[in-house]
Design a protein around this motif. Structure first.
Motif, PDB file in Angstrom:
ATOM      1  N   ARG A 198     -13.943  16.469 -32.701  1.00  0.00           N
ATOM      2  CA  ARG A 198     -14.872  17.605 -32.587  1.00  0.00           C
ATOM      3  C   ARG A 198     -14.933  17.992 -31.113  1.00  0.00           C
ATOM      4  O   ARG A 198     -15.265  17.169 -30.263  1.00  0.00           O
ATOM      5  CB  ARG A 198     -16.260  17.212 -33.079  1.00  0.00           C
ATOM      6  CG  ARG A 198     -17.260  18.354 -33.005  1.00  0.00           C
ATOM      7  CD  ARG A 198     -18.585  17.920 -33.637  1.00  0.00           C
ATOM      8  NE  ARG A 198     -19.352  19.075 -34.011  1.00  0.00           N
ATOM      9  CZ  ARG A 198     -20.472  19.427 -33.393  1.00  0.00           C
ATOM     10  NH1 ARG A 198     -20.944  18.720 -32.381  1.00  0.00           N
ATOM     11  NH2 ARG A 198     -21.126  20.498 -33.786  1.00  0.00           N
ATOM     12  N   ILE A 199     -14.596  19.248 -30.813  1.00  0.00           N
ATOM     13  CA  ILE A 199     -14.556  19.726 -29.433  1.00  0.00           C
ATOM     14  C   ILE A 199     -15.595  20.821 -29.238  1.00  0.00           C
ATOM     15  O   ILE A 199     -15.689  21.748 -30.040  1.00  0.00           O
ATOM     16  CB  ILE A 199     -13.170  20.298 -29.079  1.00  0.00           C
ATOM     17  CG1 ILE A 199     -12.101  19.212 -29.155  1.00  0.00           C
ATOM     18  CG2 ILE A 199     -13.177  20.935 -27.692  1.00  0.00           C
ATOM     19  CD1 ILE A 199     -10.696  19.734 -28.923  1.00  0.00           C
ATOM     20  N   THR A 200     -16.365  20.704 -28.152  1.00  0.00           N
ATOM     21  CA  THR A 200     -17.253  21.781 -27.732  1.00  0.00           C
ATOM     22  C   THR A 200     -16.833  22.206 -26.333  1.00  0.00           C
ATOM     23  O   THR A 200     -16.852  21.409 -25.406  1.00  0.00           O
ATOM     24  CB  THR A 200     -18.723  21.332 -27.728  1.00  0.00           C
ATOM     25  OG1 THR A 200     -19.092  20.934 -29.056  1.00  0.00           O
ATOM     26  CG2 THR A 200     -19.638  22.464 -27.281  1.00  0.00           C
ATOM     27  N   LEU A 201     -16.418  23.468 -26.207  1.00  0.00           N
ATOM     28  CA  LEU A 201     -16.090  24.042 -24.905  1.00  0.00           C
ATOM     29  C   LEU A 201     -17.298  24.805 -24.387  1.00  0.00           C
ATOM     30  O   LEU A 201     -17.949  25.537 -25.138  1.00  0.00           O
ATOM     31  CB  LEU A 201     -14.915  25.011 -25.021  1.00  0.00           C
ATOM     32  CG  LEU A 201     -13.524  24.412 -25.154  1.00  0.00           C
ATOM     33  CD1 LEU A 201     -12.498  25.532 -25.341  1.00  0.00           C
ATOM     34  CD2 LEU A 201     -13.172  23.594 -23.934  1.00  0.00           C
ATOM     35  N   THR A 202     -17.596  24.636 -23.103  1.00  0.00           N
ATOM     36  CA  THR A 202     -18.702  25.329 -22.460  1.00  0.00           C
ATOM     37  C   THR A 202     -18.149  26.363 -21.502  1.00  0.00           C
ATOM     38  O   THR A 202     -17.210  26.085 -20.759  1.00  0.00           O
ATOM     39  CB  THR A 202     -19.581  24.326 -21.679  1.00  0.00           C
ATOM     40  OG1 THR A 202     -20.046  23.328 -22.574  1.00  0.00           O
ATOM     41  CG2 THR A 202     -20.773  25.020 -21.042  1.00  0.00           C
ATOM     42  N   LYS A 242     -10.361   9.323 -28.433  1.00  0.00           N
ATOM     43  CA  LYS A 242     -11.501   8.571 -28.943  1.00  0.00           C
ATOM     44  C   LYS A 242     -12.005   9.243 -30.214  1.00  0.00           C
ATOM     45  O   LYS A 242     -11.727  10.415 -30.456  1.00  0.00           O
ATOM     46  CB  LYS A 242     -12.633   8.557 -27.913  1.00  0.00           C
ATOM     47  CG  LYS A 242     -12.254   7.970 -26.573  1.00  0.00           C
ATOM     48  CD  LYS A 242     -13.411   8.064 -25.610  1.00  0.00           C
ATOM     49  CE  LYS A 242     -13.007   7.562 -24.238  1.00  0.00           C
ATOM     50  NZ  LYS A 242     -14.091   7.680 -23.259  1.00  0.00           N
ATOM     51  N   ALA A 243     -12.779   8.506 -30.987  1.00  0.00           N
ATOM     52  CA  ALA A 243     -13.370   9.068 -32.201  1.00  0.00           C
ATOM     53  C   ALA A 243     -14.608   9.906 -31.880  1.00  0.00           C
ATOM     54  O   ALA A 243     -15.084  10.649 -32.717  1.00  0.00           O
ATOM     55  CB  ALA A 243     -13.737   7.940 -33.168  1.00  0.00           C
ATOM     56  N   ASP A 244     -15.118   9.764 -30.654  1.00  0.00           N
ATOM     57  CA  ASP A 244     -16.328  10.479 -30.263  1.00  0.00           C
ATOM     58  C   ASP A 244     -16.056  11.971 -30.079  1.00  0.00           C
ATOM     59  O   ASP A 244     -14.944  12.363 -29.730  1.00  0.00           O
ATOM     60  CB  ASP A 244     -16.864   9.934 -28.934  1.00  0.00           C
ATOM     61  CG  ASP A 244     -17.168   8.448 -28.988  1.00  0.00           C
ATOM     62  OD1 ASP A 244     -17.555   7.970 -30.062  1.00  0.00           O
ATOM     63  OD2 ASP A 244     -17.006   7.779 -27.953  1.00  0.00           O
ATOM     64  N   THR A 270      -5.872  15.998 -27.236  1.00  0.00           N
ATOM     65  CA  THR A 270      -6.717  15.160 -28.087  1.00  0.00           C
ATOM     66  C   THR A 270      -6.036  14.909 -29.427  1.00  0.00           C
ATOM     67  O   THR A 270      -4.929  15.384 -29.670  1.00  0.00           O
ATOM     68  CB  THR A 270      -8.105  15.815 -28.267  1.00  0.00           C
ATOM     69  OG1 THR A 270      -8.988  14.869 -28.860  1.00  0.00           O
ATOM     70  CG2 THR A 270      -8.027  17.070 -29.118  1.00  0.00           C
ATOM     71  N   LEU A 271      -6.710  14.162 -30.285  1.00  0.00           N
ATOM     72  CA  LEU A 271      -6.174  13.793 -31.593  1.00  0.00           C
ATOM     73  C   LEU A 271      -6.734  14.685 -32.697  1.00  0.00           C
ATOM     74  O   LEU A 271      -7.844  15.212 -32.585  1.00  0.00           O
ATOM     75  CB  LEU A 271      -6.520  12.336 -31.900  1.00  0.00           C
ATOM     76  CG  LEU A 271      -5.935  11.292 -30.957  1.00  0.00           C
ATOM     77  CD1 LEU A 271      -6.474   9.911 -31.309  1.00  0.00           C
ATOM     78  CD2 LEU A 271      -4.418  11.305 -31.014  1.00  0.00           C
TER      79      LEU A 271
END
Length: 100
Positions: free
Chosen positions: A34-38, A15-17, A29-30
């Motif tokens: 934007r990825i945020t890891l917790t 997704k673009a989200d 992912t593509l």
């Protein structure tokens, strides 16, 4: 000794989200996501959290690691390390990046 509550459910995100995920999940992912890891680390005393990509220590600390727009060079295994005087704990996610 610190404890990291990790997840193991695979995440496929086309997704673009932006994507937010808990450490432990393998992620596919593509390019450009934007990825945020917790890293939900707990312990007494409160642990400090650092991040690694492979064996390289990243210049980011705290419970969150953000990659603004992933590229193919961002693919790899990311690890959060929680440390306090009682010891340390680690959890990792493997990020795969598809697309050009």
């Amino acid at each position: 000794r610190p404890v990291i509550i990790s997840h193991s459910d695979a995440i496929v995100w086309y997704k673009a989200d932006p994507l937010s995920a808990t450490i432990g999940s393998p992620i596919r992912t593509l390019v450009g996501t934007r990825i945020t890891l917790t890293c939900p680390a707990t312990g007494s005393p409160t642990p400090t959290v650092s991040w690694k990509k492979g064996v390289e220590t990243l210049n980011q600390t705290g419970l969150y690691l953000t990659i603004d727009a992933v590229g193919s060079d961002d693919a790899g295994i990311y690890t959060c390390v929680a440390t306090n005087i009682a010891g340390s704990a680690e959890a990792s996610s493997d990020i795969a990046v598809e697309g050009t």
